[in-house]
Design an enzyme around this catalytic site. Sequence first.
Site, PDB file in Angstrom:
ATOM      1  N   ARG A 109      -9.735 -10.368   4.324  1.00  0.00           N
ATOM      2  CA  ARG A 109      -9.736  -9.074   3.632  1.00  0.00           C
ATOM      3  C   ARG A 109     -10.051  -9.245   2.143  1.00  0.00           C
ATOM      4  O   ARG A 109      -9.611 -10.191   1.503  1.00  0.00           O
ATOM      5  CB  ARG A 109      -8.371  -8.398   3.761  1.00  0.00           C
ATOM      6  N   ARG A 126       9.306   2.037   7.613  1.00  0.00           N
ATOM      7  CA  ARG A 126       9.239   0.660   8.108  1.00  0.00           C
ATOM      8  C   ARG A 126      10.587   0.174   8.607  1.00  0.00           C
ATOM      9  O   ARG A 126      10.699  -0.975   9.042  1.00  0.00           O
ATOM     10  CB  ARG A 126       8.811  -0.261   6.958  1.00  0.00           C
ATOM     11  N   LYS A 180      -4.404   0.033   9.392  1.00  0.00           N
ATOM     12  CA  LYS A 180      -3.796   1.322   9.015  1.00  0.00           C
ATOM     13  C   LYS A 180      -4.527   1.923   7.812  1.00  0.00           C
ATOM     14  O   LYS A 180      -4.895   3.088   7.813  1.00  0.00           O
ATOM     15  CB  LYS A 180      -2.301   1.144   8.666  1.00  0.00           C
ATOM     16  N   ARG A 224      -5.746 -10.037  -1.853  1.00  0.00           N
ATOM     17  CA  ARG A 224      -4.417  -9.547  -2.211  1.00  0.00           C
ATOM     18  C   ARG A 224      -3.448 -10.713  -2.318  1.00  0.00           C
ATOM     19  O   ARG A 224      -3.546 -11.677  -1.563  1.00  0.00           O
ATOM     20  CB  ARG A 224      -3.937  -8.575  -1.130  1.00  0.00           C
ATOM     21  N   ARG A 266       5.315 -11.650   6.934  1.00  0.00           N
ATOM     22  CA  ARG A 266       5.138 -10.199   7.122  1.00  0.00           C
ATOM     23  C   ARG A 266       5.111  -9.851   8.612  1.00  0.00           C
ATOM     24  O   ARG A 266       5.655  -8.828   9.013  1.00  0.00           O
ATOM     25  CB  ARG A 266       3.839  -9.739   6.439  1.00  0.00           C
TER      26      ARG A 266
HETATM   27  P1  AP5 Z   1      -6.348  -2.842   6.669  1.00  0.00           P
HETATM   28  O1  AP5 Z   1      -6.910  -1.492   6.989  1.00  0.00           O
HETATM   29  O2  AP5 Z   1      -6.232  -3.222   5.234  1.00  0.00           O
HETATM   30  O3  AP5 Z   1      -4.978  -3.062   7.462  1.00  0.00           O
HETATM   31  P2  AP5 Z   1      -3.522  -2.525   7.151  1.00  0.00           P
HETATM   32  O4  AP5 Z   1      -2.870  -2.288   8.474  1.00  0.00           O
HETATM   33  O5  AP5 Z   1      -3.577  -1.391   6.186  1.00  0.00           O
HETATM   34  O6  AP5 Z   1      -2.938  -3.852   6.510  1.00  0.00           O
HETATM   35  P3  AP5 Z   1      -1.952  -4.074   5.288  1.00  0.00           P
HETATM   36  O7  AP5 Z   1      -1.950  -5.558   5.054  1.00  0.00           O
HETATM   37  O8  AP5 Z   1      -2.308  -3.215   4.121  1.00  0.00           O
HETATM   38  O9  AP5 Z   1      -0.631  -3.632   5.920  1.00  0.00           O
HETATM   39  P4  AP5 Z   1       0.761  -3.998   5.470  1.00  0.00           P
HETATM   40  O10 AP5 Z   1       1.518  -3.016   6.271  1.00  0.00           O
HETATM   41  O11 AP5 Z   1       1.156  -5.405   5.609  1.00  0.00           O
HETATM   42  O12 AP5 Z   1       0.680  -3.803   3.892  1.00  0.00           O
HETATM   43  P5  AP5 Z   1       1.224  -2.673   2.912  1.00  0.00           P
HETATM   44  O13 AP5 Z   1       0.276  -2.581   1.802  1.00  0.00           O
HETATM   45  O14 AP5 Z   1       1.579  -1.434   3.651  1.00  0.00           O
HETATM   46  O15 AP5 Z   1      -7.236  -3.917   7.465  1.00  0.00           O
HETATM   47  C1  AP5 Z   1      -7.005  -5.308   7.285  1.00  0.00           C
HETATM   48  C2  AP5 Z   1      -8.361  -6.059   7.263  1.00  0.00           C
HETATM   49  O16 AP5 Z   1      -8.974  -5.988   8.556  1.00  0.00           O
HETATM   50  C3  AP5 Z   1      -9.373  -5.438   6.275  1.00  0.00           C
HETATM   51  O17 AP5 Z   1     -10.121  -6.471   5.719  1.00  0.00           O
HETATM   52  C4  AP5 Z   1     -10.246  -4.531   7.170  1.00  0.00           C
HETATM   53  O18 AP5 Z   1     -11.555  -4.395   6.644  1.00  0.00           O
HETATM   54  C5  AP5 Z   1     -10.239  -5.281   8.499  1.00  0.00           C
HETATM   55  N1  AP5 Z   1     -10.251  -4.390   9.649  1.00  0.00           N
HETATM   56  C6  AP5 Z   1      -9.639  -3.180   9.787  1.00  0.00           C
HETATM   57  N2  AP5 Z   1      -9.845  -2.675  11.006  1.00  0.00           N
HETATM   58  C7  AP5 Z   1     -10.575  -3.602  11.700  1.00  0.00           C
HETATM   59  C8  AP5 Z   1     -11.096  -3.669  13.019  1.00  0.00           C
HETATM   60  N3  AP5 Z   1     -10.898  -2.694  13.916  1.00  0.00           N
HETATM   61  N4  AP5 Z   1     -11.788  -4.763  13.373  1.00  0.00           N
HETATM   62  C9  AP5 Z   1     -11.996  -5.766  12.496  1.00  0.00           C
HETATM   63  N5  AP5 Z   1     -11.541  -5.757  11.219  1.00  0.00           N
HETATM   64  C10 AP5 Z   1     -10.830  -4.702  10.827  1.00  0.00           C
HETATM   65  O19 AP5 Z   1       2.590  -3.314   2.423  1.00  0.00           O
HETATM   66  C11 AP5 Z   1       2.617  -4.484   1.648  1.00  0.00           C
HETATM   67  C12 AP5 Z   1       4.047  -4.842   1.264  1.00  0.00           C
HETATM   68  O20 AP5 Z   1       4.641  -3.749   0.521  1.00  0.00           O
HETATM   69  C13 AP5 Z   1       5.018  -5.072   2.422  1.00  0.00           C
HETATM   70  O21 AP5 Z   1       4.952  -6.394   2.897  1.00  0.00           O
HETATM   71  C14 AP5 Z   1       6.368  -4.766   1.738  1.00  0.00           C
HETATM   72  O22 AP5 Z   1       6.790  -5.833   0.932  1.00  0.00           O
HETATM   73  C15 AP5 Z   1       6.019  -3.598   0.815  1.00  0.00           C
HETATM   74  N6  AP5 Z   1       6.227  -2.288   1.476  1.00  0.00           N
HETATM   75  C16 AP5 Z   1       5.253  -1.367   1.733  1.00  0.00           C
HETATM   76  N7  AP5 Z   1       5.786  -0.288   2.355  1.00  0.00           N
HETATM   77  C17 AP5 Z   1       7.113  -0.533   2.467  1.00  0.00           C
HETATM   78  C18 AP5 Z   1       8.194   0.193   3.043  1.00  0.00           C
HETATM   79  N8  AP5 Z   1       8.007   1.384   3.624  1.00  0.00           N
HETATM   80  N9  AP5 Z   1       9.426  -0.355   2.992  1.00  0.00           N
HETATM   81  C19 AP5 Z   1       9.644  -1.557   2.407  1.00  0.00           C
HETATM   82  N10 AP5 Z   1       8.666  -2.300   1.868  1.00  0.00           N
HETATM   83  C20 AP5 Z   1       7.406  -1.797   1.888  1.00  0.00           C
END
Ligand code: AP5
Length: 209
Positions: free
Chosen positions: A122, A88, A13, A155, A166
């Site tokens: 990552r 979410r 994402k 991270r 997660r």
């Molecule tokens: P990346 O692009 O970083 O993936 P992502 O989907 O953004 O992953 P996140 O881990 O950031 O998502 P998340 O939803 O768990 O975390 P968030 O920060 O939102 O890609 C991942 C890796 O793969 C990278 O190394 C990239 O280079 C590689 N890659 C990408 N595309 C690829 C491809 N096609 N092929 C191969 N490799 C690839 O949330 C974190 C925490 O915050 C949550 O757990 C929760 O505690 C809290 N939180 C955030 N939002 C909320 C909410 N709305 N409500 C409640 N809690 C929340």
Amino acid sequence: MKMVLLGPPGAGKGTQAERLSKHLDVPTISTGAIIRNEIKEKTQLGVEAHKYISEGKLVPDSLVISMVKERLSKPDCSKGFILDGFPRTIEQAQTLDSMTDITKVLCIKVKDEEILNRLSGRRECKVCRASYHIMYNKPAKEGICDKCGGELICREDDTVETIKNRIAVYHEQTEPIIQYYASQGKLAVVEGRDDVEDTTKAVFEALDI
Ligand code: AP5
């Protein structure tokens, strides 16, 4: 365009949001990034959120919703935005609908087995938060951010145990949102490919841009 990016942790994402943001010239709003910044700054919200994020649990709706409300009221969101990681829960999705009209929702699907591989490899820039992967999206110089020269780190929530939590939380609490937006006729779905460029191509095609 007012867009929501959905998908499991590690679906790509953040990676695709960055490319879409450049192309559409609208800001990306990542709730995860905002929360991590609050934790770094040791704000009251950050202290409260840390215990949830470090265990891979969702931060309570009330905290996240007020954070997003404030961010969406900023002038740079007036011509559109990309929401990465929000909503979410169904409650967050319903509240978002009461705040604004979402144009399109894109869900990037990736299998659970692949998520572990992606997140354990990552690396994130300590300074500008740009995201890399040790195999699939390497920086030009190992351990150094291409964009700002900052140090690349893992991270805190990218440990095997937290990643598993997660994924479970995603299936339980976030997946129902896919149907919520499908029933509104706003949903497009793409398979997250093994290659970042291929995925970007599929994302742009799905959005007709
Ligand atoms: P990346 O692009 O970083 O993936 P992502 O989907 O953004 O992953 P996140 O881990 O950031 O998502 P998340 O939803 O768990 O975390 P968030 O920060 O939102 O890609 C991942 C890796 O793969 C990278 O190394 C990239 O280079 C590689 N890659 C990408 N595309 C690829 C491809 N096609 N092929 C191969 N490799 C690839 O949330 C974190 C925490 O915050 C949550 O757990 C929760 O505690 C809290 N939180 C955030 N939002 C909320 C909410 N709305 N409500 C409640 N809690 C929340």
